[in-house]
Design a protein around this motif. Structure first.
Motif, PDB file in Angstrom:
ATOM      1  N   HIS A 187     -50.814  81.013   9.188  1.00 19.37           N
ATOM      2  CA  HIS A 187     -49.603  80.443   8.597  1.00 19.37           C
ATOM      3  C   HIS A 187     -49.998  79.612   7.371  1.00 19.37           C
ATOM      4  O   HIS A 187     -51.175  79.339   7.174  1.00 19.37           O
ATOM      5  N   HIS A 188     -49.006  79.225   6.574  1.00 27.15           N
ATOM      6  CA  HIS A 188     -49.286  78.310   5.465  1.00 27.15           C
ATOM      7  C   HIS A 188     -49.024  76.902   5.982  1.00 27.15           C
ATOM      8  O   HIS A 188     -47.922  76.600   6.430  1.00 27.15           O
ATOM      9  N   CYS A 189     -50.024  76.038   5.902  1.00 30.48           N
ATOM     10  CA  CYS A 189     -49.886  74.691   6.469  1.00 30.48           C
ATOM     11  C   CYS A 189     -49.632  73.676   5.359  1.00 30.48           C
ATOM     12  O   CYS A 189     -50.515  73.415   4.543  1.00 30.48           O
TER      13      CYS A 189
ATOM     14  N   ASN B 107     -52.725  74.303   2.147  1.00 31.08           N
ATOM     15  CA  ASN B 107     -53.597  75.478   2.114  1.00 31.08           C
ATOM     16  C   ASN B 107     -53.105  76.472   3.169  1.00 31.08           C
ATOM     17  O   ASN B 107     -52.454  76.076   4.128  1.00 31.08           O
ATOM     18  N   CYS B 108     -53.445  77.724   2.971  1.00 27.69           N
ATOM     19  CA  CYS B 108     -53.125  78.724   3.984  1.00 27.69           C
ATOM     20  C   CYS B 108     -54.187  78.657   5.081  1.00 27.69           C
ATOM     21  O   CYS B 108     -55.344  78.361   4.797  1.00 27.69           O
ATOM     22  N   VAL B 109     -53.788  78.941   6.314  1.00 18.70           N
ATOM     23  CA  VAL B 109     -54.760  79.032   7.395  1.00 18.70           C
ATOM     24  C   VAL B 109     -55.049  80.517   7.598  1.00 18.70           C
ATOM     25  O   VAL B 109     -54.152  81.289   7.935  1.00 18.70           O
TER      26      VAL B 109
ATOM     27  N   HIS C 291     -49.073  88.600   3.248  1.00 23.63           N
ATOM     28  CA  HIS C 291     -48.802  87.957   1.959  1.00 23.63           C
ATOM     29  C   HIS C 291     -48.226  86.565   2.192  1.00 23.63           C
ATOM     30  O   HIS C 291     -47.335  86.390   3.024  1.00 23.63           O
ATOM     31  N   CYS C 292     -48.733  85.566   1.460  1.00 23.07           N
ATOM     32  CA  CYS C 292     -48.178  84.208   1.550  1.00 23.07           C
ATOM     33  C   CYS C 292     -47.333  83.958   0.301  1.00 23.07           C
ATOM     34  O   CYS C 292     -47.853  84.019  -0.817  1.00 23.07           O
ATOM     35  N   GLY C 293     -46.050  83.694   0.511  1.00 23.47           N
ATOM     36  CA  GLY C 293     -45.132  83.466  -0.608  1.00 23.47           C
ATOM     37  C   GLY C 293     -45.429  82.164  -1.331  1.00 23.47           C
ATOM     38  O   GLY C 293     -45.083  82.012  -2.505  1.00 23.47           O
ATOM     39  N   ILE C 294     -46.053  81.199  -0.644  1.00 21.33           N
ATOM     40  CA  ILE C 294     -46.339  79.901  -1.264  1.00 21.33           C
ATOM     41  C   ILE C 294     -47.605  79.996  -2.120  1.00 21.33           C
ATOM     42  O   ILE C 294     -47.633  79.531  -3.250  1.00 21.33           O
ATOM     43  N   CYS C 295     -48.650  80.647  -1.575  1.00 24.95           N
ATOM     44  CA  CYS C 295     -49.901  80.828  -2.338  1.00 24.95           C
ATOM     45  C   CYS C 295     -49.774  81.990  -3.321  1.00 24.95           C
ATOM     46  O   CYS C 295     -50.630  82.170  -4.182  1.00 24.95           O
ATOM     47  N   LYS C 296     -48.736  82.816  -3.148  1.00 22.99           N
ATOM     48  CA  LYS C 296     -48.474  83.987  -3.992  1.00 22.99           C
ATOM     49  C   LYS C 296     -49.646  84.970  -3.986  1.00 22.99           C
ATOM     50  O   LYS C 296     -50.024  85.519  -5.036  1.00 22.99           O
TER      51      LYS C 296
HETATM   52 ZN   LIG Z   1     -50.294  80.079   1.674  1.00 24.83          ZN
END
Ligand SMILES: [Zn+2]
Ligand SMILES: [Zn+2]
Length: 349
Positions: free
Chosen positions: A178-180, A185-187, A165-170
């Motif tokens: 990782h989230h770059c 954008n997420c990688v 789960h990416c907390g930034i992209c939700k």
């Molecule tokens: Zn992300």
């Protein structure tokens, strides 16, 4: 009746009893009810899986939240910085470096510089564009027949292997690395190759500018004190300052981004993502204590990991898919994974 109100009721009855009954009984009854309340309160946060990591994570939660909010809101600022800084270096390379190459180098070196410089620039622009514009891949919210390893507590959907789960992209991301913030954008599964190639070619481009512009930089550095006076003009001053700016920026990025690229190259060789490196090293330590060796199920051997990563299925692909811009899809769908050892016919040559 609500459980809390029933507890309060008991407590009140007990306190009333204080007045009616003997003093010796009261403390014991009160103690029993107080311990009962304490038990209920503890049950609100009790977790058999709690350890120091969970407590640390909870304490740092506001910090993570701040980082996530800042990264989300300033995503476009980071992208603008990448575009602006790269454009400024490209402009200075054309304005200061190219005339030097055209006037002083032999025809052979001239052709090499022009070909290499433009190829490197095309690779940087292509991979940056693709890395920012390609969605990293998301688990299906409707497909139910996909094998999953856990359920995301935030999305409430099944998580396939290697998803996080990416907390930034939700949202959950397939094979999340990782989230770059530099890509905003997420990688993940579908843009991991673009991200790595962008890092690699930007490092090479910066090294190229730094090495090719070293003589210009030394000249500019030695004469920078004199250029403020005549016969030097404003144009001369701008030229020298631009050369120093380009050399310092490209040399710094070469070292910093070069180190990051090497780190990611090591991870690709091991068949791991950045997140899996953390998980796998913990798992390896846990098993080592029991005298066992951890084996990464997604590693297919050093060379095969690179072939799978770049989508190399035949020898010519090293040229057409790695050294030239290529928009081919990655190996697999990111939902299901072949576990080591791969079947022979599934493995690229
Ligand atoms: Zn992300
Ligand atoms: Zn999720």
């Amino acid at each position: 009746m609500h459980p809390c109100s029933s507890v309060l009721h008991l407590l009140l009855r007990c306190m009333r009893g204080c007045c009616r009954h003997s003093r010796s009984r009261v403390p014991r009854r009160l103690r029993r009810h107080v311990s009962y309340i304490r038990l209920i309160f503890k049950s609100l946060y009790f977790n058999s899986l709690t350890n120091s990591d969970v407590v640390t994570d909870s304490v740092l939660e506001p910090v993570f939240w701040m980082v996530e909010v800042v990264t989300r809101w300033f995503g476009m600022v980071f992208v603008f910085l990448v575009v602006a800084l790269t454009s400024s270096v490209v402009f200075i390379a054309y304005y200061c470096l190219l005339p030097l190459v055209l006037h002083t180098y032999s025809p052979g070196w001239m052709i090499w510089h022009i070909c290499y410089g433009h190829w490197n620039l095309v690779m940087i622009v292509f991979h940056y564009y693709k890395a920012t514009q390609t969605p990293p891949g998301y688990p299906s919210k409707t497909k139910t027949d996909v094998p999953f390893v856990s359920v995301c507590k935030k999305c409430i959907i099944p998580k396939p292997a290697r998803s996080h789960h990416c907390g930034i992209c939700k949202t959950c991301i397939l094979k999340m690395d990782h989230h770059c913030p530099w890509l905003n954008n997420c990688v993940g599964h579908f843009n991991h190759r673009y991200f790595f190639s962008f890092c690699l070619f930007l490092t090479l481009g910066c090294m190229y500018c730094s090495v090719s512009g070293r003589h210009l930089f030394i000249d500019a550095y030695n004469t920078i004190d004199e250029v403020s006076q005549p016969p030097y003009t404003y144009k001369d001053r701008m030229f020298y300052k631009s050369v120093i700016y380009m050399w310092v920026l490209t040399s710094t990025v070469s070292v910093a981004l070069g180190a990051l690229t090497l780190w990611h190259a090591l991870l690709i060789t091991r068949g791991e993502t950045s997140i899996e490196r953390h998980i796998n090293s913990k798992e390896a330590k846990r098993l080592a204590k029991r005298g066992r060796v951890y084996r990464n199920p997604f590693s297919y051997g050093k060379l095969n990991n690179w072939k799978v990563f770049f989508g190399v299925e035949k020898r010519s692909h090293w040229l057409t898919r790695v050294l030239l811009p290529s928009g081919h899809a990655p190996y697999g769908d990111g939902l299901t994974w072949d576990i080591y050892p791969l079947k022979k016919d599934m493995m690229p040559v």
